[in-house]
Design an enzyme around this catalytic site. Structure first.
Site, PDB file in Angstrom:
ATOM      1  N   ASP A 167     -23.638  -0.606 -31.696  1.00  0.00           N
ATOM      2  CA  ASP A 167     -24.178  -1.686 -32.522  1.00  0.00           C
ATOM      3  C   ASP A 167     -24.447  -2.925 -31.657  1.00  0.00           C
ATOM      4  O   ASP A 167     -24.105  -2.938 -30.465  1.00  0.00           O
ATOM      5  CB  ASP A 167     -23.187  -1.991 -33.658  1.00  0.00           C
ATOM      6  CG  ASP A 167     -23.909  -2.351 -34.943  1.00  0.00           C
ATOM      7  OD1 ASP A 167     -25.051  -2.840 -34.863  1.00  0.00           O
ATOM      8  OD2 ASP A 167     -23.326  -2.156 -36.037  1.00  0.00           O
ATOM      9  N   ASP A 224     -29.566  -1.850 -42.789  1.00  0.00           N
ATOM     10  CA  ASP A 224     -28.636  -0.810 -43.244  1.00  0.00           C
ATOM     11  C   ASP A 224     -29.081  -0.184 -44.564  1.00  0.00           C
ATOM     12  O   ASP A 224     -29.418  -0.890 -45.506  1.00  0.00           O
ATOM     13  CB  ASP A 224     -27.245  -1.403 -43.483  1.00  0.00           C
ATOM     14  CG  ASP A 224     -26.595  -1.879 -42.204  1.00  0.00           C
ATOM     15  OD1 ASP A 224     -27.230  -1.777 -41.129  1.00  0.00           O
ATOM     16  OD2 ASP A 224     -25.457  -2.360 -42.272  1.00  0.00           O
TER      17      ASP A 224
HETATM   18  C1  GLA Z   1     -23.932  -2.698 -38.909  1.00  0.00           C
HETATM   19  C2  GLA Z   1     -24.651  -1.360 -38.765  1.00  0.00           C
HETATM   20  C3  GLA Z   1     -24.139  -0.387 -39.807  1.00  0.00           C
HETATM   21  C4  GLA Z   1     -22.638  -0.204 -39.665  1.00  0.00           C
HETATM   22  C5  GLA Z   1     -21.960  -1.549 -39.768  1.00  0.00           C
HETATM   23  C6  GLA Z   1     -20.482  -1.437 -39.482  1.00  0.00           C
HETATM   24  O1  GLA Z   1     -24.240  -3.323 -40.097  1.00  0.00           O
HETATM   25  O2  GLA Z   1     -26.040  -1.520 -38.872  1.00  0.00           O
HETATM   26  O3  GLA Z   1     -24.794   0.869 -39.680  1.00  0.00           O
HETATM   27  O4  GLA Z   1     -22.379   0.397 -38.428  1.00  0.00           O
HETATM   28  O5  GLA Z   1     -22.524  -2.491 -38.844  1.00  0.00           O
HETATM   29  O6  GLA Z   1     -19.884  -2.663 -39.338  1.00  0.00           O
END
Ligand code: GLA
Length: 397
Positions: A167, A224
């Site tokens: 990430d 997301d």
């Molecule tokens: C970000 C990512 C998600 C997930 C969250 C976890 O938002 O895009 O896919 O991994 O972090 O904290």
């Protein structure tokens, strides 16, 4: 699926409707030659760390062991879902004081990651872990990789990690541009092959997809996914708005990642589930489920295990598809796939999406007619339409 007729007139194949590897480019670690398939804790289990209140739903080795068992016993592994990935919130808040190594949370992962990785491998599955290229993970629960790239890559390798979801929270755009390639290099230096999933484009105002594709096996290009049809549709539009650049840089070893399959949770209807699965397959997306495998309804399990759709996603031509037509709330998506006929015309997977909202009758099915050439299907010999395995109808040019 539409298979071009050939002089020899042999044909097999499939369908799509819904509500050969070439050389490897990019990262060239030899991994993800077809889009990875598997299961991940986020979005379903998010960052649930309270195992006293939510013993079944907290991010813990119990959840991972249970899921490993179910991936195998419920038949998911047999159709290709092999990566079992622990997303954010597996870590202790700080590194080991002496060694500076990352540590799993001791209460929730008492056996440690090496042992858990062994359990996953023992089940014939592959082990994935989340990390962050910046100072902290996105949920602020653990340290990011900043200043510890070599150490963290080695730690992952020593735990037998096969897939890293990296990430990009708590990092500047400059850190990100340096960090992703550097961590990739650190992983390569360990000698342990690990699929490299990057969230790099999501954290850039103007992502350089050609650069990203050189360093990552897959990359998140949208926000997301949430457990709703609106979220699925939003990601589809994000893809179709940028599809030329997204397609140009993707192929075997380097895939666009529209985020997880939310099928099997609370808010997608059966038809919405078909849309997500079919369009993800047309995009050539990783098929990473996020759900509680113990409570997935039988009809959704059947969808998730539909070998015909999975075959489209994993097609050996390795060319991502795109939206080719949009008329109000009706869309047509097309992907070039194998097999080819004897004059080199490929087949096509075609997905029809009715988003609803049809003015005359918002919830009704819609009739839609379109000549094949408007969808880019131009074989002069015409096509055979395969509607699910073994059911064949003729389509004229
Ligand atoms: C970000 C990512 C998600 C997930 C969250 C976890 O938002 O895009 O896919 O991994 O972090 O904290």
């Amino acid at each position: 699926m539409l298979v071009p007729k050939s002089h020899l007139e042999i044909v097999l194949i499939l369908f799509l409707s819904c509500g050969a590897f070439q050389s490897v480019h990019g990262l060239e670690n030899g991994l993800a030659l077809v889009p990875p398939m598997g299961w991940m804790t986020f979005e379903r289990f998010r960052c649930m760390t309270n195992c006293e209140l939510f013993p079944r739903d907290c991010i813990s080795e119990a959840l991972i062991r249970r899921t490993a068992d179910l991936l195998v016993s419920e038949g998911y592994a047999a159709v290709g879902y092999q990566y079992l990935i622990i997303d954010d919130c597996w870590m202790e808040a700080s590194r080991d004081r002496a060694t500076h190594e990352l540590q799993p949370n001791l209460n929730r992962f008492p056996s440690g990651m090496r042992v858990l990785g062994d359990y996953i491998h023992y089940n014939g599955l592959k082990f994935g872990l989340y990390h962050d290229v910046g100072e902290k993970t996105c949920m602020f629960r653990g340290p990011g990789a900043a200043r510890h790239f070599e150490l963290d890559a080695q730690t992952f390798a020593s735990w037998g990690v096969d897939y890293v979801k990296m990430d990009g929270c708590y990092a500047t755009e400059e850190d990100i541009d340096r960090g992703y390639p550097d961590f990739g290099m650190a992983m390569n230096l360990t000698g342990k092959p690990m699929v490299y999933s990057c969230s790099w484009p999501f954290y850039k105002s103007k992502p350089d997809y050609a650069l990203i594709a050189k360093h990552c096996n897959l990359w998140r290009f949208a926000a997301d996914v949430q457990d709703s049809f609106a979220s699925v549709i939003k990601i589809m539009s994000r893809y179709s708005n940028k599809q030329d650049v997204l397609i140009a840089n993707a192929g075997p070893g380097r895939w666009n990642d529209p985020d997880m399959l939310v099928l099997g949770n609370f808010r997608l209807s059966y038809d919405a589930s078909r849309v997500q699965l079919a369009i993800w397959a047309v995009m050539g997306a990783p098929l990473i489920m996020t759900n509680d495998l113990e409570t997935v309804r039988p009809e959704i399990k059947q969808l998730l295990q539909n070998r015909d759709i999975i075959a489209i996603d994993q097609d050996s031509l390795g060319q991502p598809g795109k939206m080719v037509l949009k008329v109000q709330n009706f869309q047509v998506w097309v992907r070039s796939v194998n097999p080819m006929n004897d004059v080199g015309d490929n087949s096509f997977a075609v997905a029809f999406v009715n988003q609803g909202g049809y003015a005359l009758c918002p919830l009704c099915p819609q009739k839609f007619e379109v000549p094949l050439h408007r969808l880019g299907l131009k074989s002069r010999m015409g096509y055979n339409v395969m509607y699910r395995k073994f059911r064949l109808v003729q389509a004229e040019r």
